[in-house]
Write an enzyme that holds these catalytic residues in place. Structure first.
Site, PDB file in Angstrom:
ATOM      1  CG  ASP A 149      44.973  34.732  36.114  1.00 23.05           C
ATOM      2  OD1 ASP A 149      45.695  34.875  35.108  1.00 23.05           O
ATOM      3  OD2 ASP A 149      44.514  35.696  36.767  1.00 23.05           O
ATOM      4  CG  HIS A 206      44.988  38.689  34.235  1.00 23.87           C
ATOM      5  ND1 HIS A 206      44.938  38.088  35.475  1.00 23.87           N
ATOM      6  CD2 HIS A 206      45.343  39.974  34.464  1.00 23.87           C
ATOM      7  CE1 HIS A 206      45.253  38.975  36.410  1.00 23.87           C
ATOM      8  NE2 HIS A 206      45.506  40.124  35.811  1.00 23.87           N
ATOM      9  N   GLY A 215      46.877  46.609  39.007  1.00 24.45           N
ATOM     10  CA  GLY A 215      48.290  46.894  38.855  1.00 24.45           C
ATOM     11  C   GLY A 215      49.173  45.929  39.631  1.00 24.45           C
ATOM     12  CB  SER A 221      47.658  41.653  37.634  1.00 26.43           C
ATOM     13  OG  SER A 221      46.287  41.840  37.739  1.00 26.43           O
ATOM     14  N   GLY A 222      49.567  39.391  38.970  1.00 27.93           N
ATOM     15  CA  GLY A 222      50.734  38.567  38.691  1.00 27.93           C
ATOM     16  C   GLY A 222      51.757  38.517  39.795  1.00 27.93           C
TER      17      GLY A 222
END
Length: 268
Positions: A124, A76, A216, A218-219
Site C-alpha cells: 500500500d 489506496h 482521513g 490515510s497516506g
C-alpha cells in the site's frame, strides 16, 4: 466514514481501510483520534492530498514530501482516476496562511503488486511526481526516510499526523493533529490477541490504546524518533472497523524501509 471492509479468515476480524471517500463541502473532514492539534508547520513534510470535484478541490489523504518534486502516500489513496493536487505547508484546511505551496500532480506511480481487493497483502504505497519542485523553507521541508530494511524496537517513540477523525464517528476539525503512537514490534502485533497472522512483515504497527490514526489520515506519515531526528517509518494504511482506537488493534502502516529500493527505482 469507513472505507471498504475486508474479512480475513486468518484473524477472524473485520478490517476497515483508511480509504478516501468522495467528500463535498458539507461533508465532515476527518482526523487523528486523541492527541492534540499540532503547532503550525511543526511537521513540515506533511502534505494534504486533494482531488478535484467540479471547480473545487477537497482534502482526502495525507502524504510525505520526500524530494522537492516527489510525494509518498498510500496506494489506496490514488488508485482511482481523479485529478490530484498536493498542498505543502498546510495547517488549517479552511484558512490560507500564505505559507502554502500548491502543486499539481503530473504522474502517479502505484506499487505494481498493489491490489485494492487484497489489502492484507500489503504494497500500500505510491509515489506522486509533482508538476514543479517545492521551495524548501521553514514551513516546507523534506521528510527523512529510514535505511532500507531498518526495523525499530518495540515502544520506539513515534507520532502519527493528519487530518483524520478525532474519534470513530466523533468531533472534527480542519487543523492538523498529532498523536503519540509508540511502535509495536512485529512479534507483539502479529500475536493472536493483536492483529494475528494477517499482519505482514512489510507492515508496522503504532499505538494500540486510546490514540490512533483514523479515516482521513490515510497516506500520512508515522514519524519516529531515531538518534534525535524524526524519520518517516510508516504510511497510514488501515485500522479495525471495531473502532480506530480499539485496544490491541493498533493503526497499521506500510513499513517504509521495506520499499526503499522500489522508490529509488522510480525516482531516477
Amino acid at each position: 466514514m469507513l472505507g471498504f471492509l475486508v474479512l480475513t479468515s486468518l484473524a477472524a476480524v473485520v478490517l476497515a481501510e483508511l480509504e478516501p471517500q468522495p467528500r463535498y463541502l458539507e461533508d465532515r473532514l476527518e482526523r487523528v483520534v486523541g492527541g492534540e492539534v499540532a503547532r503550525p508547520n511543526s511537521w513540515p513534510w506533511q502534505i494534504s492530498l486533494q482531488y478535484r470535484s467540479g471547480s473545487r478541490y477537497h482534502h482526502t489523504c495525507g502524504g510525505t514530501l520526500i524530494e522537492r518534486g516527489w510525494v509518498m502516500t498510500a496506494a489506496h489513496c490514488v488508485d482511482s482516476k481523479r485529478t490530484w493536487r498536493v498542498v505543502l505547508g498546510e495547517h488549517d484546511l479552511y484558512s490560507n496562511s500564505g505559507r502554502e505551496q500548491i502543486m499539481d500532480v503530473s504522474a502517479v506511480y502505484i506499487h505494481p503488486r498493489w491490489d485494492a481487493s487484497r489489502l492484507l497483502d500489503g504494497f500500500d504505497i505510491a509515489l506522486l511526481r509533482l508538476s514543479s519542485a517545492a521551495t524548501l523553507n521553514s514551513y516546507v521541508q523534506l521528510g527523512s526516510l529510514p535505511p532500507s530494511g531498518q526495523i525499530l524496537p518495540h515502544n520506539n517513540l513515534c507520532y502519527v499526523t493528519g487530518w483524520g477523525v478525532t474519534s470513530t464517528g466523533g468531533s472534527l476539525s480542519p487543523q492538523l493533529k498529532q498523536a503519540l503512537l509508540p511502535l509495536v514490534d512485529h512479534k507483539t502485533c502479529s500475536s493472536a490477541s493483536w492483529w494475528g497472522s494477517s499482519l505482514k512483515n512489510t507492515m508496522v504497527c503504532g499505538g494500540g490504546g486510546a490514540d490512533s490514526g483514523c479515516n482521513g489520515d490515510s497516506g500520512g506519515p508515522l514519524n519516529c524518533l531515531v538518534d534525535g531526528q524524526y524519520h518517516v517509518h510508516g504510511i497510514a494504511s488501515f485500522v479495525s472497523s471495531m473502532g480506530c482506537n480499539t485496544p490491541r488493534k493498533p493503526t497499521v502502516f506500510t513499513r517504509v524501509s521495506a520499499y526503499i529500493e522500489w522508490m529509488d527505482s522510480i525516482m531516477v
